[in-house]
Enzyme design. Structure first.
Site, mmCIF file in Angstrom:
data_model
loop_
_atom_site.group_PDB
_atom_site.id
_atom_site.type_symbol
_atom_site.label_atom_id
_atom_site.label_comp_id
_atom_site.label_asym_id
_atom_site.label_seq_id
_atom_site.Cartn_x
_atom_site.Cartn_y
_atom_site.Cartn_z
ATOM 1 N N HIS A 87 29.711 -124.743 -20.144
ATOM 2 C CA HIS A 87 28.642 -123.893 -20.661
ATOM 3 C C HIS A 87 29.223 -122.527 -21.043
ATOM 4 O O HIS A 87 29.315 -121.639 -20.197
ATOM 5 C CB HIS A 87 27.542 -123.712 -19.611
ATOM 6 C CG HIS A 87 26.919 -125.001 -19.172
ATOM 7 N ND1 HIS A 87 27.551 -125.885 -18.322
ATOM 8 C CD2 HIS A 87 25.713 -125.555 -19.461
ATOM 9 C CE1 HIS A 87 26.766 -126.927 -18.114
ATOM 10 N NE2 HIS A 87 25.653 -126.752 -18.793
ATOM 11 N N HIS A 93 24.603 -123.295 -25.297
ATOM 12 C CA HIS A 93 24.348 -123.401 -23.855
ATOM 13 C C HIS A 93 25.294 -124.357 -23.153
ATOM 14 O O HIS A 93 26.035 -123.960 -22.254
ATOM 15 C CB HIS A 93 22.906 -123.840 -23.609
ATOM 16 C CG HIS A 93 22.600 -124.111 -22.154
ATOM 17 N ND1 HIS A 93 22.324 -123.104 -21.254
ATOM 18 C CD2 HIS A 93 22.575 -125.275 -21.447
ATOM 19 C CE1 HIS A 93 22.126 -123.637 -20.064
ATOM 20 N NE2 HIS A 93 22.273 -124.944 -20.146
ATOM 21 N N GLU A 145 9.010 -124.208 2.565
ATOM 22 C CA GLU A 145 10.095 -125.023 3.133
ATOM 23 C C GLU A 145 11.357 -125.010 2.275
ATOM 24 O O GLU A 145 12.477 -124.901 2.794
ATOM 25 C CB GLU A 145 9.633 -126.470 3.322
ATOM 26 C CG GLU A 145 8.594 -126.665 4.407
ATOM 27 C CD GLU A 145 7.172 -126.539 3.888
ATOM 28 O OE1 GLU A 145 6.238 -126.812 4.655
ATOM 29 O OE2 GLU A 145 6.997 -126.148 2.702
#
Length: 663
Positions: free
Chosen positions: A27, A262, A411
């Site tokens: 990338h 990207h 969590e």
């Protein structure tokens, strides 16, 4: 922007692009757009010493957008952390120090493993919590021996992930002013413009969380970035988000600002055009001008001096506050300060039936007497998971000295924060929730194991024994999931002594996370259980013959089933050995001789029972044995009725064992 700054930033961009090009994988876009903010941070604001990457008072840096790893590797090379040009050329190759995403413990200077987007951000919040707690417990008015920041570079993908929202919300609540995130806002993801799926006002969202938000309109404006960082550092009441507007793939005329920058190499021709744009020689690969190396040598010396000053200050601190200095050694050591293995008080419990979650709560509060650096809590479930430490205070935005953490109903972020606390150093972190919600924390459990972090996960309400709450809260497949994670130890104890063994393993571990899987319902106290639980599996009740007729085995609450079934079988003249298996992971690591002594190969008639998925037990029972378990979801009813209905009983165990013996 000074000439040397410009040249260094462009060297970072091109090193990153060339690493991706040579690997033909990676990338390049993020490093090319984010290089100015990363350089400005590392060169002018971040406290770090490449000569001692583990200096405890260094600023921490997290590349949460880990796919842009060549940015970090280029920085580590230029700042002198030991990565060579050859290492950069070996990007994403077998055995290299430059894997596709940054890996803690693999590459010097990487403060955390980042792969799943947003996990790095949440881990950084945990680091900031650790810094705040350590400072509150050790700093004095005349000595700030703990005084550093945690920085993260995050991308649009990180901002979309729910884990980021969870962590940012808590960071704002806790007023973690020493956590600063630089948001590489380039508005591009793999599928294209973020407008197709992400149009919210991120700045307003973070303001609502209680963050200071600063915007830099031009990602190439070093002065603006530097002022933003200093403004962020100056607000100790709020964490800061610096929104830096950048162009992905900056400097590549054909790909700048496009999704194609990207996740794929620029291509040979585009790389050449990029070199032209930055006025770098076309005929040299991985070129770094000599003046850049000279400049970086000067910066490295600054970091070395900062640590030398800190070392001198700490020596004065230790002389003046010797008791605190002694405590510092305990907190920052990986060794236990006491011999708990031979401390009978630690291993002694009432003989009455008790839930292993309740016993765990007793043990936690015993441990705090020996381990002042236990730092943890639950996802809004401390009264249920029994994880509250009495007389240790609550960590909050108004009191960072407290050792009880309140993660809220978060969590996923909780587990990542526990990783951050472990990575920071000086604490023994634990976190807790109901076992069924281990699905929510699994990504960070995996990262704990990957990074060799001794985080303790307290997971209660471990089976259909949850009863009336029904199948949404009754774990079935979760034990198999945890046991499948490499470098992870899962303990499901049968009584108090086995719970003590599980906790002993957890706090003794230096490089392995531990999950403690505990009951809501009461379990018997067994005279026969012992420290042998530290071997993972052991003979609880032995046979009368040298070679038994049958082996019965179980973990946790189902040990009672095999314990009682064995009595009935022996009354029938069948000689049975009962095996308790609190940890398959530990048992499987024992020697072949030990395992043969517990489960002789000659004994082929075997039965195992566990109130969960059966798949993990077949390696022990073999082709001639049977596994009693649950390969289906539970049901809502009182626990006793659910156990009876699904055959998780001593009577059913006896019936199945009798059939196995007679066949």
């Amino acid at each position: 922007m000074g000439t040397i700054d410009t040249t260094t930033i462009n060297a970072i961009r091109l090193l990153s692009a060339e690493g991706v090009q040579k690997a033909n994988s990676g990338h390049p876009g993020l490093p090319m757009g984010a290089a100015p903010m990363a350089y400005e941070l590392w060169a002018k604001h971040m406290k770090h010493n490449p000569s001692d990457p583990n200096w405890i008072n260094r600023d921490r840096f997290i590349l949460s957008a880990g796919h842009g790893s060549m940015l970090l590797y280029s920085l580590l090379h230029l700042f002198g952390y030991g990565l060579t040009i050859d290492d950069l050329k070996a990007f994403r190759q077998w055995g290299s120090k430059t894997p596709g995403h940054p890996e803690y413990g693999h590459t010097v200077g990487v403060d955390t493993t980042t792969g799943p987007l947003g996990a790095g951000f949440a881990t950084g919040v945990g680091m900031a919590m650790a810094e705040a707690n350590l400072a509150a417990n050790f700093n004095k008015d005349d000595f700030k021996i703990v005084d550093h920041y945690t920085y993260a570079i995050v991308g649009d993908g990180c901002m979309m992930e729910g884990i980021t929202s969870e962590a940012a919300s808590l960071a704002g609540t806790l007023k973690l002013g020493k956590f600063i995130a630089l948001y590489d806002s380039n508005k591009i993801t793999i599928e294209g413009s973020t407008d197709i799926a992400f149009t919210e006002d991120v700045a307003k969202r973070f303001e609502a969380y209680g963050w200071q938000v600063i915007t830099v309109e031009d990602g190439n404006d070093l002065d603006a970035i530097g002022k933003a960082i200093e403004t962020a550092k100056g607000d100790l009441e709020r964490p800061s988000l610096i929104v830096v507007k950048t162009q992905i793939g900056y400097g590549c005329p054909a790909k700048q600002g496009k999704a194609s920058a990207h996740g794929e190499p620029l291509g040979v021709d585009n790389l050449a055009e990029t070199k032209k744009f930055f006025e770098f020689p076309l005929d040299q690969e991985f070129h770094v001008p000599e003046e850049v190396y000279s400049h970086m040598d000067t910066l490295k010396e600054q970091g070395k001096r900062e640590q030398e000053d800190w070392d001198s200050m700490f020596a004065e601190y230790a002389a003046k506050y010797s008791e605190l200095a002694d405590q510092w050694k305990i907190w920052t050591s990986k060794e236990l300060p006491v011999d708990l293995l031979n401390d009978e008080d630690y291993w002694t419990f009432d003989k009455k039936p008790n839930a292993t979650r309740a016993v765990s709560g007793q043990i936690i509060n015993r441990l705090t007497k020996y381990l002042p650096n236990m730092f943890g809590g639950a996802a809004d479930l401390a009264p249920s998971t029994k994880t509250y430490m009495t007389d240790r205070g609550d960590f909050s935005g108004d009191d960072y000295a407290g050792m009880n953490l309140h993660f809220g109903v978060r969590e996923l972020a909780m587990a990542a924060m526990a990783n951050g606390i472990a990575l920071h150093g000086a604490h023994k972190p634990f976190c807790a929730t109901f076992f069924v919600f281990s699905d929510y924390i699994k990504p960070s459990i995996r990262l704990s194991a990957l990074m060799n972090l001794p985080v303790t996960y307290v997971l209660t309400h471990d089976s259909i024994g949850v009863g009336e709450d029904g199948p949404t809260h009754q774990p079935i497949e979760q034990l198999a999931m945890l046991r499948s994670v490499p470098n992870m130890v899962t303990y499901r104890p049968a009584d108090a002594k086995e719970t003590a063994a599980a906790w002993y393993h957890a706090i003794s571990s230096k490089d392995t996370p531990t999950a403690l899987v505990l009951t809501r319902q009461n379990l018997p106290y067994y005279e026969e259980t012992s420290k042998d639980a530290l071997k993972g599996g052991y003979v609880l009740v032995d046979s009368e013959k040298d070679v038994p007729d049958m082996l019965l085995m179980a973990s946790g609450s189902e040990v009672e089933c095999v314990y009682e079934a064995a009595k009935k079988l022996k009354a029938d003249g069948i000689d049975v050995r009962v095996i308790s298996m609190p940890s398959m992971d530990i048992y499987d690591s024992q020697s072949a001789a030990y395992k043969e002594s517990v489960m002789p190969k000659a004994v082929r008639k075997r039965v195992a029972i566990e109130a969960g998925a059966t798949m993990g037990w077949y390696k022990y029972v073999g082709l001639d044995g049977e596994v009693i378990g649950l390969d289906h979801f539970g049901a809502s009813a009182p626990a006793a009725k659910v156990f009876e209905a699904f055959g998780i009983t001593a009577d059913h165990t006896y019936e199945i064992a009798k059939k196995v013996y007679e066949n």
